[in-house]
Motif scaffolding. Sequence first.
Motif, PDB file in Angstrom:
ATOM      1  N   SER A 116       0.846  -1.201   0.000  1.00  0.00           N
ATOM      2  CA  SER A 116       0.000   0.000   0.000  1.00  0.00           C
ATOM      3  C   SER A 116       0.877   1.245   0.000  1.00  0.00           C
ATOM      4  CB  SER A 116      -0.916   0.032   1.233  1.00  0.00           C
ATOM      5  OG  SER A 116      -0.151   0.303   2.390  1.00  0.00           O
ATOM      6  N   GLY A 117       0.286   2.351  -0.426  1.00  0.00           N
ATOM      7  CA  GLY A 117       1.009   3.622  -0.422  1.00  0.00           C
ATOM      8  C   GLY A 117       1.448   4.006   0.983  1.00  0.00           C
ATOM      9  N   THR A 118       0.602   3.698   1.956  1.00  0.00           N
ATOM     10  CA  THR A 118       0.939   3.988   3.353  1.00  0.00           C
ATOM     11  C   THR A 118       2.248   3.308   3.750  1.00  0.00           C
ATOM     12  OG1 THR A 118      -1.371   4.275   4.007  1.00  0.00           O
ATOM     13  CG2 THR A 118       0.157   3.623   5.754  1.00  0.00           C
ATOM     14  N   GLU A 119       2.359   2.046   3.379  1.00  0.00           N
ATOM     15  CA  GLU A 119       3.600   1.311   3.674  1.00  0.00           C
ATOM     16  C   GLU A 119       4.788   1.918   2.951  1.00  0.00           C
ATOM     17  OE1 GLU A 119       4.105  -3.175   3.580  1.00  0.00           O
ATOM     18  OE2 GLU A 119       2.078  -2.904   2.818  1.00  0.00           O
ATOM     19  N   CYS A 143      -0.949  17.915   2.163  1.00  0.00           N
ATOM     20  CA  CYS A 143      -0.496  16.721   1.435  1.00  0.00           C
ATOM     21  C   CYS A 143      -0.807  15.485   2.277  1.00  0.00           C
ATOM     22  CB  CYS A 143       1.003  16.766   1.158  1.00  0.00           C
ATOM     23  SG  CYS A 143       1.448  17.803  -0.246  1.00  0.00           S
ATOM     24  N   TYR A 144      -1.306  14.459   1.617  1.00  0.00           N
ATOM     25  CA  TYR A 144      -1.606  13.201   2.298  1.00  0.00           C
ATOM     26  C   TYR A 144      -0.612  12.148   1.839  1.00  0.00           C
ATOM     27  CZ  TYR A 144      -4.184   8.988   3.721  1.00  0.00           C
ATOM     28  OH  TYR A 144      -4.552   7.786   4.279  1.00  0.00           O
ATOM     29  N   HIS A 145      -0.069  11.432   2.801  1.00  0.00           N
ATOM     30  CA  HIS A 145       0.900  10.395   2.454  1.00  0.00           C
ATOM     31  C   HIS A 145       0.547   9.072   3.115  1.00  0.00           C
ATOM     32  CE1 HIS A 145       3.398  13.572   0.779  1.00  0.00           C
ATOM     33  NE2 HIS A 145       3.322  14.226   1.923  1.00  0.00           N
ATOM     34  N   GLY A 146      -0.736   8.811   3.272  1.00  0.00           N
ATOM     35  CA  GLY A 146      -1.125   7.597   3.973  1.00  0.00           C
ATOM     36  C   GLY A 146      -1.295   7.876   5.444  1.00  0.00           C
ATOM     37  N   GLY A 210      -2.577  16.074  -4.991  1.00  0.00           N
ATOM     38  CA  GLY A 210      -3.856  15.504  -5.396  1.00  0.00           C
ATOM     39  C   GLY A 210      -4.812  15.452  -4.232  1.00  0.00           C
ATOM     40  N   ASN A 211      -4.297  15.668  -3.041  1.00  0.00           N
ATOM     41  CA  ASN A 211      -5.100  15.427  -1.847  1.00  0.00           C
ATOM     42  C   ASN A 211      -5.649  16.685  -1.187  1.00  0.00           C
ATOM     43  OD1 ASN A 211      -5.292  12.474  -1.286  1.00  0.00           O
ATOM     44  ND2 ASN A 211      -3.088  12.623  -1.616  1.00  0.00           N
ATOM     45  N   MET A 212      -5.495  17.828  -1.854  1.00  0.00           N
ATOM     46  CA  MET A 212      -6.288  18.994  -1.435  1.00  0.00           C
ATOM     47  C   MET A 212      -7.000  19.484  -2.691  1.00  0.00           C
ATOM     48  SD  MET A 212      -3.058  21.154  -0.063  1.00  0.00           S
ATOM     49  CE  MET A 212      -1.664  21.664  -1.037  1.00  0.00           C
ATOM     50  N   PHE A 238       9.720  12.145  -3.239  1.00  0.00           N
ATOM     51  CA  PHE A 238       8.503  12.433  -4.003  1.00  0.00           C
ATOM     52  C   PHE A 238       7.504  11.316  -3.740  1.00  0.00           C
ATOM     53  CE2 PHE A 238       9.866  15.312  -7.823  1.00  0.00           C
ATOM     54  CZ  PHE A 238      10.159  16.330  -6.919  1.00  0.00           C
ATOM     55  N   ASP A 239       6.360  11.698  -3.213  1.00  0.00           N
ATOM     56  CA  ASP A 239       5.271  10.746  -3.075  1.00  0.00           C
ATOM     57  C   ASP A 239       4.479  10.785  -4.373  1.00  0.00           C
ATOM     58  OD1 ASP A 239       2.998   9.333  -2.623  1.00  0.00           O
ATOM     59  OD2 ASP A 239       2.542  10.242  -0.679  1.00  0.00           O
ATOM     60  N   GLU A 240       4.792   9.834  -5.240  1.00  0.00           N
ATOM     61  CA  GLU A 240       4.127   9.777  -6.552  1.00  0.00           C
ATOM     62  C   GLU A 240       3.093   8.644  -6.580  1.00  0.00           C
ATOM     63  OE1 GLU A 240       5.328  11.362  -9.937  1.00  0.00           O
ATOM     64  OE2 GLU A 240       7.484  11.551  -9.546  1.00  0.00           O
ATOM     65  N   VAL A 241       2.489   8.394  -5.434  1.00  0.00           N
ATOM     66  CA  VAL A 241       1.465   7.347  -5.367  1.00  0.00           C
ATOM     67  C   VAL A 241       0.316   7.679  -6.335  1.00  0.00           C
ATOM     68  CG1 VAL A 241      -0.304   6.357  -3.837  1.00  0.00           C
ATOM     69  CG2 VAL A 241       2.069   6.480  -3.081  1.00  0.00           C
ATOM     70  N   ILE A 242      -0.037   8.960  -6.442  1.00  0.00           N
ATOM     71  CA  ILE A 242      -1.050   9.354  -7.433  1.00  0.00           C
ATOM     72  C   ILE A 242      -0.406   9.658  -8.782  1.00  0.00           C
ATOM     73  CG2 ILE A 242      -2.658  11.189  -8.125  1.00  0.00           C
ATOM     74  CD1 ILE A 242      -3.611  11.406  -5.288  1.00  0.00           C
ATOM     75  N   THR A 243       0.656  10.465  -8.773  1.00  0.00           N
ATOM     76  CA  THR A 243       1.168  11.009 -10.045  1.00  0.00           C
ATOM     77  C   THR A 243       2.022  10.018 -10.829  1.00  0.00           C
ATOM     78  OG1 THR A 243       3.026  11.945  -8.798  1.00  0.00           O
ATOM     79  CG2 THR A 243       1.152  13.400  -9.220  1.00  0.00           C
ATOM     80  N   GLY A 266       2.401   3.729  -6.120  1.00  0.00           N
ATOM     81  CA  GLY A 266       1.293   2.875  -5.685  1.00  0.00           C
ATOM     82  C   GLY A 266       0.213   2.917  -6.748  1.00  0.00           C
ATOM     83  N   LYS A 267      -1.020   2.804  -6.348  1.00  0.00           N
ATOM     84  CA  LYS A 267      -2.180   2.957  -7.244  1.00  0.00           C
ATOM     85  C   LYS A 267      -1.979   2.301  -8.608  1.00  0.00           C
ATOM     86  CE  LYS A 267      -3.908   6.879  -4.636  1.00  0.00           C
ATOM     87  NZ  LYS A 267      -5.174   6.707  -3.980  1.00  0.00           N
ATOM     88  N   ILE A 268      -1.604   3.081  -9.640  1.00  0.00           N
ATOM     89  CA  ILE A 268      -1.506   2.530 -11.002  1.00  0.00           C
ATOM     90  C   ILE A 268      -0.529   1.354 -11.044  1.00  0.00           C
ATOM     91  CG2 ILE A 268      -0.696   3.042 -13.363  1.00  0.00           C
ATOM     92  CD1 ILE A 268      -1.832   5.880 -12.987  1.00  0.00           C
TER      93      ILE A 268
HETATM   94  N1  PMP Z   1       0.276   8.972  -0.910  1.00  0.00           N
HETATM   95  C1  PMP Z   1      -0.617   9.602  -1.677  1.00  0.00           C
HETATM   96  C2  PMP Z   1      -0.183  10.802  -2.470  1.00  0.00           C
HETATM   97  C3  PMP Z   1      -1.932   9.162  -1.729  1.00  0.00           C
HETATM   98  O1  PMP Z   1      -2.824   9.820  -2.477  1.00  0.00           O
HETATM   99  C4  PMP Z   1      -2.298   8.027  -0.972  1.00  0.00           C
HETATM  100  C5  PMP Z   1      -3.713   7.472  -0.966  1.00  0.00           C
HETATM  101  N2  PMP Z   1      -4.680   8.182  -1.579  1.00  0.00           N
HETATM  102  C6  PMP Z   1      -1.334   7.399  -0.197  1.00  0.00           C
HETATM  103  C7  PMP Z   1      -0.045   7.890  -0.193  1.00  0.00           C
HETATM  104  C8  PMP Z   1      -1.660   6.205   0.633  1.00  0.00           C
HETATM  105  O2  PMP Z   1      -1.853   5.096  -0.179  1.00  0.00           O
HETATM  106  P1  PMP Z   1      -2.729   3.849   0.317  1.00  0.00           P
HETATM  107  O3  PMP Z   1      -4.122   4.333   0.414  1.00  0.00           O
HETATM  108  O4  PMP Z   1      -2.486   2.818  -0.742  1.00  0.00           O
HETATM  109  O5  PMP Z   1      -2.165   3.434   1.636  1.00  0.00           O
END
Ligand code: PMP
Length: 430
Positions: A116-119, A143-146, A210-212, A238-243, A266-268
């Motif tokens: 997961s992105g959180t991990e 900014c959200y990073h999990g 992406g989170n605001m 860089f948290d590129e979980v979205i980008t 993550g994600k894609i």
């Molecule tokens: N980083 C970003 C930029 C996110 O948008 C997200 C989830 N939306 C996460 C980390 C966390 O990913 P996950 O939900 O897979 O734990």
Amino acid sequence: MTTSAAKKLFARAAKKIPGGVNSPVRAWKAVGDTPKFIARGEGAYLFDADGRKYIDYVGSWGPLILGHARREVLAAIHRAANNGTTFGAPTRLEVELAERITQVVPSIQKVRLVSSGTEATMSALRLARAFTKRSKIVKFDGCYHGHSDGLLVKSGSGVATLGLPDSPGVPESFARETLVARFNDISSVEALFQKQGHDIAAVIVEPICGNMGVILPQSKFLGHLRGITRRHQALLIFDEVITGFRVALGGAQKLYNVRPDLTCLGKILGGGLPLAAFGGQREVMDLLAPQGPVYQAGTLSGNPVAVAAGLETLRLLSQRGVYEQLERTAQQLELGYRQVIASHKLRAAINRVGSMMTIFFGVDSVTDVDQARQAHREKFATYFHSMLRRGIYLPPAQFEAAFVSLAHRKADIDRTITAFSAWAKAQSRG
Ligand code: PMP
């Protein structure tokens, strides 16, 4: 009136699952009402438990850049699953995926797969702390990073540099290790480094927020972050979980030509299955166990079915013209929206990078989180429900990105603009 399948399911869910959902935003608290229950997805469309069809702009919050149930991805999943779903031992496919990631994201020399992105962000920070032998990190308000403890922190007014936990259960002592700066405000970062630069292990940032809602980095912001972190021997993450794989195959770092030390994906990457990754410079990554002393592990890390879905997704995204098509489709959507806004004299701002877009109501432009917070959330809620009634499924909150996929066709975009126009007309009448 008969009760819908969704309402019945939600009532059952609420009895056994906290809030009725397995991730809070799914409960539609920001827009009111109870959520639709999804029965299936196909291409650009969702079908709910009541048999209604929607054009989907959520895309499972980012992973589904190919649309739902893409045939080739399903075939790859079936092939992998037929050989067994998990082994807890190395497989050829995970090597291929690691090689592919390092090809398309050149700042990544070595990569570790997680679920997961959180991990991914949590592990990247542990690594940065171990590498620099420092404890503090800088993140940006909004900014959200999990949801790991140290990252569930944003600024409240007046405590911008202190770091207070966003959630009960996060000890203040953890939160104090997180310093908060303002996105697109390089002086707020300079100030933190001036005071405590020798304690700062890393700056973590969504290179495009992406989170605001979608907020673009202003010119040179990311480059400045690169410069400051380098000067102070802190790592840039860089948290590129979205980008990642969304705004370009090589992510935002490719688009803006800034090379971070570590990248979270993550994600894609998982093509719709649980898969994420973090990676970067060899000398940093080699600190990870078993090569080095930094512990990080996972029973299902590099799961073969998820890896197969990810590899096939990356293969399809590597075909010629894919990002041009995404740009064209998203541009049609943006231009259509802008025309409606102009003809109905609505006050709204649209932010878009490639296939990620947010409309903010009641503001002229949004370049930082404070402006985003001024957006009219009630108006957003009426917009959301009006679109939903017309068969358009949007993210159920103002501070989210809407995603266009390769499955969206011009007719889908046209229908979406027509629906928006109908809402806008009602607004100007009201
Ligand atoms: N980083 C970003 C930029 C996110 O948008 C997200 C989830 N939306 C996460 C980390 C966390 O990913 P996950 O939900 O897979 O734990």
